[in-house]
Scaffold this motif. Structure first.
Motif, PDB file in Angstrom:
ATOM      1  N   SER A 280     -37.241 -73.342  66.657  1.00  0.00           N
ATOM      2  CA  SER A 280     -36.428 -74.555  66.605  1.00  0.00           C
ATOM      3  C   SER A 280     -36.876 -75.420  65.442  1.00  0.00           C
ATOM      4  O   SER A 280     -37.944 -76.013  65.479  1.00  0.00           O
TER       5      SER A 280
ATOM      6  N   VAL B 108     -31.655 -79.896  66.813  1.00  0.00           N
ATOM      7  CA  VAL B 108     -32.596 -79.612  67.893  1.00  0.00           C
ATOM      8  C   VAL B 108     -32.267 -80.386  69.167  1.00  0.00           C
ATOM      9  O   VAL B 108     -32.824 -80.105  70.226  1.00  0.00           O
ATOM     10  N   LEU B 109     -31.374 -81.362  69.063  1.00  0.00           N
ATOM     11  CA  LEU B 109     -30.961 -82.097  70.256  1.00  0.00           C
ATOM     12  C   LEU B 109     -29.577 -81.672  70.725  1.00  0.00           C
ATOM     13  O   LEU B 109     -28.981 -82.306  71.585  1.00  0.00           O
TER      14      LEU B 109
ATOM     15  N   SER C 236     -41.768 -74.840  67.938  1.00  0.00           N
ATOM     16  CA  SER C 236     -41.218 -76.007  67.250  1.00  0.00           C
ATOM     17  C   SER C 236     -42.300 -76.469  66.285  1.00  0.00           C
ATOM     18  O   SER C 236     -43.237 -77.161  66.675  1.00  0.00           O
TER      19      SER C 236
ATOM     20  N   ILE D 112     -40.275 -82.051  65.406  1.00  0.00           N
ATOM     21  CA  ILE D 112     -39.954 -83.247  66.188  1.00  0.00           C
ATOM     22  C   ILE D 112     -40.549 -84.511  65.587  1.00  0.00           C
ATOM     23  O   ILE D 112     -40.144 -85.614  65.957  1.00  0.00           O
TER      24      ILE D 112
ATOM     25  N   LEU E  40     -37.910 -86.862  64.163  1.00  0.00           N
ATOM     26  CA  LEU E  40     -37.019 -87.631  65.034  1.00  0.00           C
ATOM     27  C   LEU E  40     -37.520 -89.071  65.105  1.00  0.00           C
ATOM     28  O   LEU E  40     -38.711 -89.319  65.269  1.00  0.00           O
TER      29      LEU E  40
ATOM     30  N   ARG F  73     -35.982 -89.849  71.443  1.00  0.00           N
ATOM     31  CA  ARG F  73     -35.439 -88.646  70.824  1.00  0.00           C
ATOM     32  C   ARG F  73     -36.494 -87.552  70.708  1.00  0.00           C
ATOM     33  O   ARG F  73     -36.200 -86.364  70.877  1.00  0.00           O
ATOM     34  N   ARG F  74     -37.732 -87.942  70.460  1.00  0.00           N
ATOM     35  CA  ARG F  74     -38.809 -86.944  70.417  1.00  0.00           C
ATOM     36  C   ARG F  74     -39.028 -86.338  71.800  1.00  0.00           C
ATOM     37  O   ARG F  74     -39.265 -85.135  71.944  1.00  0.00           O
TER      38      ARG F  74
ATOM     39  N   ALA G  62     -36.368 -83.871  72.576  1.00  0.00           N
ATOM     40  CA  ALA G  62     -36.587 -82.603  71.879  1.00  0.00           C
ATOM     41  C   ALA G  62     -37.612 -81.745  72.598  1.00  0.00           C
ATOM     42  O   ALA G  62     -37.511 -80.518  72.633  1.00  0.00           O
TER      43      ALA G  62
END
Length: 309
Positions: A61, A109-110, A124, A128, A131, A136-137, A140
């Motif tokens: 990702s 990724v979201l 990942s 992240i 973000l 938002r993090r 993720a």
């Protein structure tokens, strides 16, 4: 080693648009140059991928140039990894890197392109931290690739590795992180940038075009008005262009805390799988275990393992 002049950043009210301007647009512009510098894998990530059982299907990702997508001659070619990224230009590089066709998907990724439990493992790597908000993090981490990270993994045996940049940089780092100790006058204004004790910063990427030796402009003599104009044009063409990329630099324990918070919001137990002989009606039936939590060369990482009775 010269250090990049990292500066403090202040996230706007619209984090999605902020990321579009300071992350996605930048990587599309610098894709070829960026890819040429990304070829050496980190030891922790290599060890994680080499431990994946043959036949497993996984997700990278935020794959970038596909550095961690397996090639036919590698041991990890016994697994199948799909790369996902928001940058089309980087994906075009990832798709044909190594002279073979690899599976890549364009997306965020979201986003939510996968069914629950679709993957046996996920990585990942350096994603992240791009973000722009804590929420938002955390989303993720729930969705390490688009549909809830933890939920896109097999609940019985899924494994994931998350890797982010750290505030604590080592002596070989090219980045110097500015200190953000707020004064009484600036504390309220800095709160968004100090979310969860990490720091929001801009990290510059310098894209330069050098004049090749022997090029006629290399020996240009500025002895009249015409030559002066040409010289000015050549200098303008070869002036390095600086792109500022947004990063949230993680503080110690911030990533592991984010993972725990995300898992708990999904109703999952956090800890080792209970021993079968000790099961009772109150024993959690599904959860995640943090198998690794550490720091490696200016980065923090967390490895997760899913379990289910």
């Amino acid at each position: 080693m010269p250090q990049k002049a990292v500066t403090a950043a202040s996230v706007s009210e619209d984090p999605q648009m902020y990321e579009a301007e300071h992350v996605h647009a930048v990587y599309d512009e610098i894709a070829p140059h960026f890819s040429s510098t990304r070829y050496k894998p980190w030891p922790i990530i290599t060890k994680f991928l080499s431990s994946i059982p043959p036949g497993w299907v996984g997700l990278d990702s935020g794959t970038g140039n596909g550095k961690y997508l397996p090639l036919p001659h590698e041991r990890s070619s016994s697994v199948w990894t799909i790369g996902l990224d928001r940058s089309r230009n980087l994906l075009e590089i990832a798709q044909i890197a190594g002279g073979v066709h690899r599976e890549v998907v364009w997306g965020d990724v979201l986003g939510k392109p996968w069914r629950d439990g679709a993957f046996d493992y996920a990585i990942s790597i350096a994603t992240i931290h791009h973000l722009a908000t804590h929420a938002r993090r955390k989303a993720a981490v729930k969705s390490i690739g688009p549909k809830r990270l933890i939920q896109c993994l097999s609940p019985r045996h899924g494994r994931a590795l998350v890797y982010v940049w750290a505030i604590e940089q080592d002596e070989l780092s090219k980045r110097s992180i500015p200190s953000q100790q707020p004064t009484q006058d600036t504390a309220q204004e800095l709160l968004p940038s100090m979310d969860s004790r990490g720091q929001d910063v801009f990290v510059p990427w310098v894209l330069s075009t050098q004049i090749k030796p022997g090029h006629k402009s290399a020996s240009l003599l500025v002895n009249n008005e015409t030559d002066a104009t040409l010289h000015s044009v050549e200098n303008a063409k070869n002036t390095p262009k600086v792109y500022n990329r947004y990063y949230h630099m993680f503080a110690k324990d911030e990533l592991s805390s984010l993972v725990v918070e995300a898992a708990q919001e999904l109703g999952l137990n956090v800890g080792p799988q209970p021993v079968y002989a000790d099961l009772t009606s109150d024993t959690p039936r599904q959860g995640i275990e943090i198998a690794q939590d550490g720091w490696e060369r200016s980065n923090y990482y967390v490895e997760l393992r899913c379990w289910q009775h």
